[in-house]
Motif scaffolding. Structure first.
Motif, mmCIF file in Angstrom:
data_model
loop_
_atom_site.group_PDB
_atom_site.id
_atom_site.type_symbol
_atom_site.label_atom_id
_atom_site.label_comp_id
_atom_site.label_asym_id
_atom_site.label_seq_id
_atom_site.Cartn_x
_atom_site.Cartn_y
_atom_site.Cartn_z
ATOM 1 N N PHE A 48 71.777 2.128 14.846
ATOM 2 C CA PHE A 48 72.015 2.034 16.287
ATOM 3 C C PHE A 48 70.755 2.365 17.075
ATOM 4 C CE2 PHE A 48 76.587 3.006 15.088
ATOM 5 C CZ PHE A 48 76.996 1.693 15.259
ATOM 6 N N GLU A 49 69.986 3.359 16.605
ATOM 7 C CA GLU A 49 68.751 3.701 17.296
ATOM 8 C C GLU A 49 67.767 2.540 17.264
ATOM 9 O OE1 GLU A 49 67.850 8.400 17.087
ATOM 10 O OE2 GLU A 49 67.876 7.386 15.150
ATOM 11 N N LEU A 50 67.663 1.890 16.121
ATOM 12 C CA LEU A 50 66.756 0.747 16.001
ATOM 13 C C LEU A 50 67.213 -0.406 16.902
ATOM 14 C CD1 LEU A 50 64.336 -0.591 14.636
ATOM 15 C CD2 LEU A 50 65.875 -1.317 12.795
ATOM 16 N N ILE A 51 68.518 -0.681 16.927
ATOM 17 C CA ILE A 51 69.048 -1.766 17.755
ATOM 18 C C ILE A 51 68.758 -1.501 19.237
ATOM 19 C CG2 ILE A 51 71.175 -2.855 18.582
ATOM 20 C CD1 ILE A 51 72.287 -2.539 15.753
ATOM 21 N N GLU B 118 73.040 9.865 21.319
ATOM 22 C CA GLU B 118 72.877 11.213 21.859
ATOM 23 C C GLU B 118 72.784 12.263 20.758
ATOM 24 O OE1 GLU B 118 72.512 14.317 24.465
ATOM 25 O OE2 GLU B 118 73.878 14.325 22.782
ATOM 26 N N THR B 119 73.466 12.046 19.650
ATOM 27 C CA THR B 119 73.456 13.038 18.572
ATOM 28 C C THR B 119 72.203 12.935 17.703
ATOM 29 O OG1 THR B 119 74.752 11.511 17.202
ATOM 30 C CG2 THR B 119 75.952 13.178 18.465
ATOM 31 N N TYR B 120 71.399 11.907 17.919
ATOM 32 C CA TYR B 120 70.158 11.730 17.176
ATOM 33 C C TYR B 120 68.987 11.866 18.143
ATOM 34 C CZ TYR B 120 73.769 9.423 14.430
ATOM 35 O OH TYR B 120 74.931 9.138 13.780
ATOM 36 N N SER B 121 67.835 12.235 17.639
ATOM 37 C CA SER B 121 66.711 12.552 18.524
ATOM 38 C C SER B 121 65.625 11.494 18.547
ATOM 39 C CB SER B 121 66.078 13.883 18.092
ATOM 40 O OG SER B 121 65.610 13.803 16.738
ATOM 41 N N ASN B 122 65.552 10.656 17.536
ATOM 42 C CA ASN B 122 64.401 9.760 17.432
ATOM 43 C C ASN B 122 64.365 8.709 18.543
ATOM 44 O OD1 ASN B 122 63.205 10.909 15.136
ATOM 45 N ND2 ASN B 122 64.636 9.856 13.788
ATOM 46 N N PHE B 123 65.527 8.145 18.889
ATOM 47 C CA PHE B 123 65.561 7.149 19.955
ATOM 48 C C PHE B 123 65.081 7.752 21.274
ATOM 49 C CE2 PHE B 123 67.987 5.328 23.552
ATOM 50 C CZ PHE B 123 67.448 4.044 23.542
ATOM 51 N N ILE C 265 61.877 6.916 23.744
ATOM 52 C CA ILE C 265 62.016 6.705 25.184
ATOM 53 C C ILE C 265 61.100 7.648 25.959
ATOM 54 C CG2 ILE C 265 63.612 6.933 27.117
ATOM 55 C CD1 ILE C 265 64.039 4.419 25.517
ATOM 56 N N THR C 266 61.038 8.904 25.528
ATOM 57 C CA THR C 266 60.161 9.877 26.184
ATOM 58 C C THR C 266 58.706 9.448 26.095
ATOM 59 O OG1 THR C 266 61.697 11.659 25.587
ATOM 60 C CG2 THR C 266 59.483 12.300 26.257
ATOM 61 N N LEU C 267 58.293 9.017 24.907
ATOM 62 C CA LEU C 267 56.906 8.590 24.712
ATOM 63 C C LEU C 267 56.574 7.362 25.561
ATOM 64 C CD1 LEU C 267 54.257 8.994 23.179
ATOM 65 C CD2 LEU C 267 55.168 7.538 21.350
#
Length: 564
Positions: free
Chosen positions: A218-221, A277-282, A286-288
């Motif tokens: 989901f993060e990749l998508i 929301e439960t994962y941090s990498n996405f 976005i922050t970067l």
């Protein structure tokens, strides 16, 4: 009644289809203004209605199409987040049409502008209120088609020859968005958002390694979905593109940026938060991205030498700040800043649009000057928008800026240090550049075409009224909405609204760092003072014979003239 918010823009589009057969064009403008204003009023009513709900999570669905045999159950997803976006979109659309009345004439091009703008507003409303993947994709395609027609109204055939690469980029963007929505359907076996959100646990069992970074499916998508949106926005910055900001009318730019693309981009991130929301990498990605874009657009703002590019870069920098805040999980602050900054950016677009129109399309800053005498009302509007954007107490963005500053304490010490440096760097360059341009355009030596300058007037009653109301909102809206967004309780509330997760718990408590707020205010004041020194006092010093021949003064003044 809520369905009328969507019917009115569509009805306006359909009415303008028969504009050639209607002789009384003024009646069309009046009808269109009434329809868009009604949509805005209904959007505000919907927001207040949802806010008064007794349940903790104000949300309901307005049914559109239901066929049990075909397993079709489509509806509008209306919650506080969506209703807030509806207010932004319909408000910008209403301001756009009232502002445009003083400049549009009874010709086919102006009628087409109204027609396609109505379609684009309908597409944007469809996108943000969608409750399934098909509705979302249809809304996005309506936006793309209408924006294509809008931006190509004034293009000549020879200008369209260099658009081959842009056409390819746009198709890649559309393909990326389509594939992302298709894979969301493939992994969840549903197009309905509620089912998709409940399937977030599937991401735990499907992880991928990408550049030494572990991402869930989901993060990749969603990363690809957001990058595809940014790839589409790239067309506005390609010089050979018919979408390039220098080729688009200022009022149309205000509608496209503030009323369509900015809300749509934020929607594409925030709508699917329950999956990430439960994962941090996405969110780290976005922050970067937000961090990088803030730096890029701050530099571009500083180097900007025309009013159109300045307003576009300002709008892009505000979008970057919102993206950065989303990455830090300060969702209440991001949405609050979206509401306040959109009003300020729209005001800046329209104020500078008045100047460009009065000077017959001239947008180079060095060919303006001393317009304060001719356009004092426009000067006050520009000043109000600029003060709000830099967060001067107690304008609307001042309150949302507090949340930005509070969010920096969630970072680790190293990243927090760089963030503070970038924040101070941004506020200095931003305040300096905005007021430098105000001084050059309204105060400094007159470099305008003297024939155009003598004809300038501000006989725009309707435009003055609507911009005066907008200026009032810029001054009081932040104070009025502050309690709805600031503090631990509103933060918890907006996290519930966006994540629909009743188990959500605050990982930190926002504390206002008064010393940092004071520092940013001093930095802004220093930037404003430096712009006044460079563009008001330096020219006066140049008349003094002793100072004029000073080596340092000659070098400094020559540097200023070359930088402009």
């Amino acid at each position: 009644m809520e369905i009328l918010i969507f019917i009115f823009p569509l009805l306006s589009f359909l009415i303008f289809q028969f504009s050639d057969k209607i002789k009384n064009v003024k009646l069309l403008y009046i009808l269109h203004t009434a329809l868009m204003s009604s949509s805005f009023v209904l959007s505000t009513y919907l927001f207040l209605k949802l806010l008064d709900f007794e349940n903790d999570l104000p949300l309901y669905y307005y049914p559109i199409l239901k066929l049990e045999k075909l397993l079709i159950d489509w509806s509008l997803r209306l919650d506080l987040f969506v209703s807030g976006l509806l207010i932004i979109i319909t408000l910008v659309a209403t301001i756009f049409i009232i502002y445009s009345i003083n400049f549009y004439k009874d010709n086919k091009v102006d009628l087409k502008i109204i027609k396609y703008s109505s379609l684009s507003i309908f597409g944007s409303l469809t996108l943000v209120s969608s409750n399934n993947l098909i509705q979302l994709f249809l809304g996005w395609q309506i936006i793309m088609v209408s924006c294509y027609f809008l931006t190509n109204l004034f293009q000549k055939k020879e200008d369209l020859k260099g658009n081959d690469n842009v056409f390819l980029y746009n198709r890649v963007s559309d393909l990326g968005i389509f594939l992302c929505l298709f894979f969301l359907y493939s992994y969840t076996n549903s197009i309905d958002f509620d089912v998709i959100f409940e399937s977030s646990y599937l991401g735990q069992n499907n992880k991928l390694m990408l550049l030494d970074l572990e991402l869930t499916v989901f993060e990749l998508i969603l990363c690809v979905l957001f990058l595809s949106f940014l790839f589409r926005c790239r067309q506005f910055f390609i010089g050979s593109s018919s979408y390039h900001f220098l080729k688009i009318n200022s009022s149309i730019s205000a509608l496209i940026y503030s009323g369509i693309f900015l809300p749509s981009g934020i929607y594409l991130i925030l709508r699917f938060l329950p999956l990430t929301e439960t994962y941090s990498n996405f969110l780290n990605v976005i922050t970067l991205l937000g961090f990088i874009f803030i730096i890029i657009f701050t530099i571009l703002i500083f180097k900007s030498k025309n009013l159109k590019s300045l307003t576009v870069y300002v709008a892009s920098s505000q979008f970057s700040i919102i993206v950065f805040m989303i990455g830090l999980k300060v969702y209440n602050g991001a949405f609050f800043y979206l509401l306040t900054s959109t009003l300020s950016v729209t005001m800046l677009f329209l104020s500078y649009g008045i100047i460009i129109t009065k000077l017959n399309g001239e947008h180079q800053i060095d060919k303006m000057g001393l317009l304060l005498i001719k356009t004092p009302f426009t000067f006050l509007l520009t000043l109000t928008a600029s003060l709000s954007l830099i967060g001067v107490p107690f304008f609307s963005s001042f309150y949302s800026k507090k949340l930005i500053i509070s969010s920096l304490q969630t970072l680790n010490e190293t990243f927090m240090f760089f963030s503070i440096i970038i924040c101070l760097f941004y506020f200095f360059l931003f305040s300096y550049t905005l007021f430098k341009n105000i001084l050059i355009v309204f105060w400094c030596q007159n470099n305008c075409n003297i024939h155009l300058y003598n004809k300038i007037n501000e006989n725009m009653f309707l435009t003055k009224i609507i911009l005066l109301l907008l200026a009032t909102c810029l001054i009081f809206s932040g104070w009025f909405l502050n309690n709805l967004f600031s503090g631990p309780i509103p933060e918890y509330f907006w996290n519930l609204v966006l994540n629909f997760n009743s188990d959500f718990a605050l990982s930190h408590e926002n504390q206002t760092h008064d010393w940092f707020i004071d520092q940013t205010n001093l930095i802004c004041l220093f930037g404003i003072s430096l712009s006044i020194f460079n563009y008001v006092l330096i020219p006066k010093f140049g008349n003094n014979i002793r100072i004029k021949h000073n080596k340092f003064f000659k070098y400094y003044s020559s540097y200023l003239s070359s930088s402009n």
